[in-house]
Structures are given as structure tokens and as C-alpha cells.
Design a protein around this motif. Structure first.
Motif, mmCIF file in Angstrom:
data_model
loop_
_atom_site.group_PDB
_atom_site.id
_atom_site.type_symbol
_atom_site.label_atom_id
_atom_site.label_comp_id
_atom_site.label_asym_id
_atom_site.label_seq_id
_atom_site.Cartn_x
_atom_site.Cartn_y
_atom_site.Cartn_z
ATOM 1 N N GLY A 260 31.809 43.476 21.426
ATOM 2 C CA GLY A 260 32.104 44.735 22.096
ATOM 3 C C GLY A 260 33.101 45.598 21.357
ATOM 4 N N GLN A 261 33.990 44.981 20.581
ATOM 5 C CA GLN A 261 34.980 45.756 19.830
ATOM 6 C C GLN A 261 34.299 46.656 18.815
ATOM 7 O OE1 GLN A 261 38.525 45.825 20.006
ATOM 8 N NE2 GLN A 261 37.927 45.064 22.013
ATOM 9 N N ALA A 264 32.306 49.384 20.644
ATOM 10 C CA ALA A 264 33.125 50.481 21.157
ATOM 11 C C ALA A 264 33.514 51.412 20.022
ATOM 12 C CB ALA A 264 34.374 49.932 21.847
ATOM 13 N N GLN A 283 42.529 42.962 13.858
ATOM 14 C CA GLN A 283 42.556 41.880 14.841
ATOM 15 C C GLN A 283 42.227 40.535 14.216
ATOM 16 O OE1 GLN A 283 40.629 42.736 18.692
ATOM 17 N NE2 GLN A 283 40.237 44.765 17.895
ATOM 18 N N LYS A 286 45.117 39.256 11.972
ATOM 19 C CA LYS A 286 46.238 38.806 12.786
ATOM 20 C C LYS A 286 45.956 37.431 13.378
ATOM 21 C CE LYS A 286 47.206 41.177 16.580
ATOM 22 N NZ LYS A 286 47.699 42.365 17.283
ATOM 23 N N THR A 362 50.551 41.062 20.734
ATOM 24 C CA THR A 362 50.675 42.135 21.709
ATOM 25 C C THR A 362 50.262 41.667 23.103
ATOM 26 O OG1 THR A 362 48.511 42.901 20.985
ATOM 27 C CG2 THR A 362 50.428 44.065 20.135
ATOM 28 N N GLY A 363 50.291 40.362 23.310
ATOM 29 C CA GLY A 363 50.070 39.829 24.649
ATOM 30 C C GLY A 363 48.721 40.173 25.240
ATOM 31 N N HIS A 364 47.683 40.001 24.439
ATOM 32 C CA HIS A 364 46.363 40.384 24.907
ATOM 33 C C HIS A 364 45.412 39.272 24.570
ATOM 34 C CE1 HIS A 364 45.456 40.555 20.757
ATOM 35 N NE2 HIS A 364 46.370 41.472 20.555
ATOM 36 N N LYS A 365 44.353 39.220 25.282
ATOM 37 C CA LYS A 365 43.210 38.475 24.765
ATOM 38 C C LYS A 365 42.097 39.478 24.574
ATOM 39 C CE LYS A 365 44.324 34.830 23.291
ATOM 40 N NZ LYS A 365 44.892 35.643 22.207
ATOM 41 N N ARG A 366 41.990 40.416 25.460
ATOM 42 C CA ARG A 366 40.919 41.371 25.403
ATOM 43 C C ARG A 366 41.421 42.710 25.890
ATOM 44 N NH1 ARG A 366 35.068 41.921 25.982
ATOM 45 N NH2 ARG A 366 34.492 39.892 26.737
ATOM 46 N N HIS B 105 32.752 45.728 30.088
ATOM 47 C CA HIS B 105 33.998 44.994 29.831
ATOM 48 C C HIS B 105 35.039 45.848 29.120
ATOM 49 C CE1 HIS B 105 32.372 41.308 31.395
ATOM 50 N NE2 HIS B 105 31.276 41.518 30.698
ATOM 51 N N ASN B 107 36.139 47.061 26.635
ATOM 52 C CA ASN B 107 36.199 47.056 25.169
ATOM 53 C C ASN B 107 37.293 47.961 24.621
ATOM 54 O OD1 ASN B 107 34.035 45.432 25.481
ATOM 55 N ND2 ASN B 107 32.540 46.780 24.542
ATOM 56 N N LEU B 108 38.436 47.963 25.274
ATOM 57 C CA LEU B 108 39.584 48.654 24.675
ATOM 58 C C LEU B 108 40.017 47.856 23.456
ATOM 59 C CD1 LEU B 108 41.691 49.647 27.797
ATOM 60 C CD2 LEU B 108 40.204 51.081 26.410
ATOM 61 N N PHE B 109 40.723 48.526 22.533
ATOM 62 C CA PHE B 109 41.174 47.840 21.324
ATOM 63 C C PHE B 109 42.518 47.165 21.620
ATOM 64 C CE2 PHE B 109 38.905 51.718 19.600
ATOM 65 C CZ PHE B 109 37.691 51.065 19.535
ATOM 66 N N PRO B 110 42.551 45.847 21.692
ATOM 67 C CA PRO B 110 43.748 45.162 22.204
ATOM 68 C C PRO B 110 44.950 45.245 21.272
ATOM 69 C CG PRO B 110 42.137 43.576 21.431
ATOM 70 C CD PRO B 110 41.479 44.914 21.353
ATOM 71 N N HIS B 111 44.724 45.565 19.986
ATOM 72 C CA HIS B 111 45.858 45.620 19.063
ATOM 73 C C HIS B 111 46.504 46.993 19.059
ATOM 74 C CE1 HIS B 111 42.441 47.228 16.986
ATOM 75 N NE2 HIS B 111 43.130 47.524 15.907
ATOM 76 N N LEU B 112 45.976 47.923 19.839
ATOM 77 C CA LEU B 112 46.533 49.277 19.882
ATOM 78 C C LEU B 112 47.025 49.574 21.294
ATOM 79 C CD1 LEU B 112 43.684 51.146 17.973
ATOM 80 C CD2 LEU B 112 45.824 50.282 17.027
ATOM 81 N N TYR B 153 50.121 47.954 26.075
ATOM 82 C CA TYR B 153 48.903 47.448 25.450
ATOM 83 C C TYR B 153 47.868 47.143 26.532
ATOM 84 C CZ TYR B 153 51.228 47.124 20.979
ATOM 85 O OH TYR B 153 51.855 47.444 19.815
ATOM 86 N N GLY B 155 46.162 44.643 27.248
ATOM 87 C CA GLY B 155 46.319 43.354 27.899
ATOM 88 C C GLY B 155 47.319 43.354 29.040
ATOM 89 N N GLN B 156 48.164 44.402 29.117
ATOM 90 C CA GLN B 156 49.170 44.452 30.177
ATOM 91 C C GLN B 156 48.678 45.226 31.396
ATOM 92 O OE1 GLN B 156 51.749 46.109 27.058
ATOM 93 N NE2 GLN B 156 53.358 44.789 27.830
ATOM 94 N N ARG B 169 39.513 57.476 26.754
ATOM 95 C CA ARG B 169 39.270 57.320 25.317
ATOM 96 C C ARG B 169 37.967 58.017 24.904
ATOM 97 N NH1 ARG B 169 38.276 51.374 22.893
ATOM 98 N NH2 ARG B 169 36.432 51.528 24.187
#
Lengths: 366, 262
Positions: A260-261, A264, A283, A286, A362-366, B105, B107-112, B153, B155-156, B169
Motif C-alpha cells: 500500500g505504501q 499510495a 522506510q 531504517k 517514529t513509533g509507527h508500524k503503519r 488502510h 496508507n499514510l507514510f509512517p516515516h513522515l 506521526y 502512528g500516533q 493528502r
């Protein structure tokens, strides 16, 4: 049914579950058997550590210039002391060592600058470290320009050579590995098969073979009159070899990024390289820091193999010094010193990678 | 385009060449041997809101994913905003820039950060300066009522918040048409409303929308047409009122009785 009309205030945890004593009791002395294991373990540790410390420090000789100064039964660090310059610079001419020192200084300054978060201008320093510094380092080390006497590469050696091989290998292997990993996942059959063949070839061959081929076979294939420096050949062999491993580590990371990344990113109109460069690779890299650093560390230690094609890296020069008839019998000190230096560098890389992982999380999984 | 037009859709003065936003003619698609889309013929006019529903596996998602070429169709013609969709990568990218998409789902970019998620495409695809992209992103984030989370982010955030960011977006690219692929299916019940509210506002501002959803309330409120799909075919197509009150085909009746019946 109501259980409790009033709110219960927070109470402190029982004191016997907190603090170092509680930790000891829970982890080391929780049962008779556990206590026994702890005591036996401590005794073995005592048997190992005490003689080591006595040998390496208490009974060791530190000061002097010849083996006559090594009178005591401990380690003879005099040997390392006397040969220290050689261990660091190889056979680099003594009068020109200042040039190597400038390169060393620049090298560690740049690394520190990039590693310490508070220092500014990271981007420009990184560009200089990758583009400008290698040129400066080459001009200084090799000479032949600006009235600097030439120092041919077969005189380079010791830690200097180890660091040179390792850093060129790392800086080369990472981008080549990324390109190979992307190529291996490509839809274009020619690109894909080229990358697969390349990776499987280099991964299937021992590094010693690669180095031998680079130093013995390659000149046979080159037209006469063209010769490539032995150090350059070793560097190319080492870099290509490690880039194949790097490619597979990075491919693992790429596969872990949800589809999906990329979708998107594609839906926003990004081209392939932008999807990869802005979304997927940051990603994946990292996530793969432990694997990448693992490859770096193994590359660092693999540089010792250049010994077999007659280049004297740190370990090679230590071994050469051991066969000096004035210093026969001090191989333990020599190897311990070499091991210690390697350990310092590898351990620093490992710690830095753990720091980087924490920082980039950054405290994420998705 | 002037920045005064700060309605959600941002389509106020789009380059209108044709009234047809999306046109599909005889589209067929197979996954291996499996015939997922069968002779799809339909069109979306500018400003139309269309809801696509149907049982799972009926090809709804595949259909809208063909419009921006996330899936490739093997037969038939697709024209988006007057541009025929071909294999040509440049043309596909051109179409994708004018088509927004919101995923099940997120599909946001989690590293940004949230803000960077909204800026990255305007900055790198449309070459907007950073400041302009950020100002615009903040405007859209305000419109989806999430501006105060801009520095966080993904994820938060909760699922509903993430999906609203995903809508912002997409809007930052000023799309001519928005595709929604089951935007509320992955959300907890109490978060569905906050996302639907944003989508209703967007519809009221005249955005062209194609929405795959099971939210029949949403379909009744905003859809101009409802399309029912089953086994890769479009079975029935009607305005919401007759579609729900007087479905023509048996399969539609069965489907509606199953999802509305209890």
C-alpha cells in the motif's frame, strides 16, 4: 451493583519488589538451585578474569624499547609500543607521516561531525565527506601533486589501510547494494536477471577467491600495458563482494514494506524513482539498520583477508612484525592488540546503529 | 489557480475540456484465469457522486483501481479527464496527478509527519516551494479538522484521524476526481462518522467522487447514482431513491435485503 463508592488513591508498590536487592533476589537467588548456579558462575568468572587482569595490566611491562625490557611474567606491551607507528601507518615513510595524520584527523572529525546531532550543516558536511574528502585524502596519501613526494600504495598499511578498505567498501557497497536490490525486484526481465546473476555469483564465491582473482587473474585479461593498482583491484573486489550481501539485506527491507505504501505514492503521481527514494527506501533502510550494520561489521573484519594478496592491513602488519627475529615469542600481545583495535571499531559501529535505530523510530508500524 | 479558492475540493476553475470525467468502454480484466471485470461500460460526469456497492469479490475495488492504473486492464478503453489511459508511463503519471485516491488502510507514510505526508507530493511532483506546500497542507488539514495534529506521526493518530489526513493528502494535489476504496471499512464504529462527515462536505462542494462503500446512509445522502456490481459485472445502476426502494434485479434485491435487512 456498585463495588466501591470512593476512588482508590494510588499506593506505592511493596518495598521488597523494588531496588537492586529485590532484583538480585528475583534473578540470582530465587531458589536453592538458582543460588548454586549463581555461585558457580561467579567462581568461573573469578578464575577467568583475575589472571587476565594480572597478565594484561598488573604484571605487564609497558615502558622500554627492546625485548630486554620485558622481564616480568605478564604481557610485554613494549612490543606493541615499539612497533606502534608501523601498526598504524604500515610502511609509510616516516618523514611523510604528517600527511597520513591530516587524513586521519579529517576522517575522524567528519565522522564525529556527522554522528553528533547538535552540530550544524550536516548535509554539506556529508557531501564533502563523500565527494571532497576522498580526493583530498588521495592527493595527500598518494602524493605526486603539489611537490608532495609520491608514496606508492604498496607502502600503505596498518590501521590506515584497514580503515581505507573498510570505508571505501562501505561507501561503495551501500549504493550498489540498493541498486541491485531494486533491480532484483524490477519487472524488467533483463535488469532483473542481471541483478540476480550478479548477486548469486558474488555470494557464491569465497572472498579469498575474489581477492586472488583480482590480484592474479585480472592482469591476465587486461591488455598489456594497462595495469591497475593492486590496492584498487582489492577495493573493487571487496566492494562488489559486499554489495551482493548488502543487496540481499536491503531486499529483505523492501519486502517488509506494505504494498500500500508504494500504491499510495503512485496514486499521488510519483515516478518510480520518487516512490522508491522518498517513500519506500527511507522506510526499508531504517528497518534494515541492524542488518546493514551487521554487513558493515563483517566487511570491516573481512578486510584482513587482503593479507593474502600482499597488502599489509592492521592484522597483516602485526603478523609481519611477529616474525621479526628481535621480537619472536610475543604473538599473544600482537594478536590481543589487533583484536582490541578491531573490537573498538566494530563495537562503536554497533552502538551507533542502536542509537540511530532509537533516534529514527517514529513509533509507527503503519 | 488562485489560492483564494479554499473550498475542500479545490476544483473551482479546473481545465474543463469535456463533461465526462471518467469513461470506461468494454473494460475486461483477468487475474490469471479469473475474469474479474466483465464488459464494464460506464461513465462519470464532472461533479457526479457515484457509490459502487456489491458483495465482496465482485470487482468494485479492482474497477476503481483500474482508473488510476494501480491495476492494469487487458481489454477496453479507459479515458480519464479526456486523456486515454495507455501503457505510457508519463501518461499514467499525468492521470494519477489528477485523480485522488483514498485507501481502506489509509496508507499514510509512517516515516513522515502528518504535515509532511500532505506536502511531499505537491513539493516533489508539482514542484511547489516548501512554504507554499505547507500553507496549503495546513488549510486542508484544517478543513478535515486535524490541523492541531500536523506535527505528529501517523502512528500516533487514531484510524479515523489517519483517514482524514489521507483525504487531505489527496486533496493537496487538487484532483479532478476522488476515488474512495472502502474508506470506512477498517475503522471502529465510533470513527466512521467523522470520516463520512468530511466526505459529505466534499460532495457538497461539488467534487467528482467515486466511492466503493457499504455505508448505505452515505449513498442515500450524497450519491447521484448507485452502481451495484456482482461477479465482475455491473448489474444495476440507478439513482439512490429508486435503487433502494425499488431494485430491479433479483441479485440487487438479495444483496440489499442482506445488508439492510437486520
Amino acid at each position: 451493583m456498585i463495588h466501591n463508592q470512593t476512588m482508590i488513591d494510588q499506593r506505592p508498590a511493596p518495598s521488597n519488589t523494588l531496588g537492586p536487592m529485590a532484583w538480585l533476589r528475583a534473578n540470582l537467588f530465587s531458589s536453592p538451585l538458582n543460588t548454586l548456579f549463581t555461585l558457580v558462575g561467579l567462581y568461573i568468572l573469578y578464575l577467568l578474569v583475575v589472571p587476565t587482569i594480572q597478565w594484561a595490566f598488573i604484571n605487564a611491562d609497558w615502558i622500554g624499547t627492546t625485548r630486554a625490557d620485558c622481564s616480568r611474567e605478564g604481557a610485554c606491551w613494549v612490543f606493541v609500543n615499539a612497533r606502534f607507528t608501523q601498526f598504524i601507518y604500515g610502511l609509510y615513510p616516516r618523514s611523510e607521516i604528517w600527511r597520513a595524520n591530516i587524513v586521519f584527523g579529517g576522517f575522524f572529525t567528519l565522522i564525529a561531525w556527522l554522528a553528533i546531532p547538535r552540530l550544524p550543516l550536516k548535509r554539506w558536511v556529508a557531501v564533502f565527506a563523500l565527494v571532497g574528502f576522498p580526493v583530498v585524502a588521495y592527493v595527500l596519501l598518494h602524493g605526486g601533486y603539489f611537490d608532495l613526494p609520491r608514496v606508492p600504495t604498496h607502502r600503505w598499511g596498518g590501521l590506515m589501510l584497514t580503515l581505507l578498505l573498510a570505508s571505501v567498501g562501505m561507501i561503495g557497497a551501500l549504493p550498489i547494494g540498493i541498486v541491485l536490490a531494486l533491480g532484483r525486484r524490477s519487472n524488467m526481465p533483463i535488469v532483473k536477471s542481471f541483478c540476480v546473476i550478479f548477486i548469486e555469483f558474488w555470494r557464491g564465491v569465497p572472498l579469498i577467491t575474489v581477492l586472488f582473482m583480482a590480484s592474479v587473474m585480472l592482469p591476465l585479461f587486461l591488455p598489456s600495458g594497462i595495469s591497475v593498482d593492486r590496492l584498487v583491484r582489492a577495493l573493487i573486489g571487496l566492494t562488489l563482494f559486499q554489495s551482493a550481501y548488502m543487496a540481499e539485506v536491503i531486499r529483505g527491507g523492501l519486502q517488509a514494506i506494505p504494498k500500500g505504501q508504494e500504491e499510495a505514492a503512485a496514486a499521488l503521481g510519483m515516478t518510480y524513482w520518487k516512490r522508491m527514494g522518498l517513500i519506500v527506501l527511507p522506510q526499508a533502510l531504517k528497518m534494515m539498520i541492524p542488518g546493514i550494520v551487521n554487513t558493515f561489521i563483517s566487511l570491516f573484519k573481512d578486510t584482513t583477508l587482503v593479507m593474502i594478496i600482499g597488502l599489509f592491513d592492521l592484522l597483516g602488519i602485526v603478523q609481519a612484525a611477529l616474525s621479526d627475529s628481535n621480537w619472536l615469542g610475543f604473538s599473544l600481545e600482537g594478536y590481543v592488540f589487533a583484536a582490541f583495535v578491531f573490537w573498538i571499531f566494530c563495537f562503536s559501529m554497533s552502538r551507533y546503529s542502536q542509537y540511530l535505530e532509537r533516534k529514527l523510530n517514529t513509533g509507527h508500524k503503519r | 489557480m488562485t489560492q483564494a479558492a479554499t473550498n475542500l475540493s479545490g476544483t473551482s476553475m479546473s481545465k474543463s475540456t469535456s463533461d465526462l470525467m471518467v469513461e470506461m468502454r468494454g473494460v475486461n480484466k483477468w487475474y490469471g484465469d479469473f475474469h474479474v471485470l466483465r464488459d464494464i461500460d460506464f461513465e462519470v460526469k464532472r461533479g457526479e457522486r457515484i457509490v459502487i456497492c456489491g458483495p465482496s469479490g465482485s470487482g468494485k475495488s479492482t474497477l476503481i483501481r483500474c482508473i488510476n492504473h494501480l491495476e492494469e486492464h487487458q481489454q477496453g478503453d479507459i479515458v480519464v479527464g479526456g486523456v486515454p489511459l495507455t501503457q505510457d508511463v508519463k501518461r499514467i503519471e499525468q492521470i494519477r496527478r489528477s485523480v485522488g485516491m483514498v485507501f481502506q488502510h489509509f496508507n499514510l507514510f509512517p516515516h513522515l509527519t502528518v504535515l509532511e505526508n500532505c506536502c511531499i507530493a505537491p513539493m516533489w511532483v508539482q514542484k511547489k516551494p516548501r512554504r507554499e506546500a505547507e500553507e496549503q497542507a495546513m488549510r486542508y488539514l484544517e478543513r478535515v479538522r486535524i490541523a492541531e495534529q500536523a506535527k505528529k506521526y501517523p502512528g500516533q493518530l487514531s484510524g479515523g484521524q489517519q483517514q482524514r489526513v489521507a483525504i487531505a493528502r489527496s486533496l493537496c494535489m487538487h484532483p479532478d476526481v476522488m476515488l474512495f476504496d472502502e474508506p470506512t471499512s477498517a475503522l471502529d464504529p465510533e470513527m466512521i462518522k467523522e470520516v463520512l462527515d468530511v466526505m459529505v462536505e466534499l460532495a457538497e462542494e461539488g467534487m467528482t467522487m467515486l466511492c466503493v462503500t457499504h455505508e448505505m446512509g452515505f449513498a442515500k445522502t450524497v450519491a447521484d447514482r448507485v452502481i451495484f456490481m456482482d461477479q465482475g459485472q455491473i448489474i444495476e445502476e440507478n439513482a439512490p431513491e429508486p435503487f433502494f426502494n425499488n431494485p430491479q434485479s433479483e441479485r440487487t434485491q438479495l444483496f440489499l435485503s442482506q445488508i439492510l435487512g437486520h
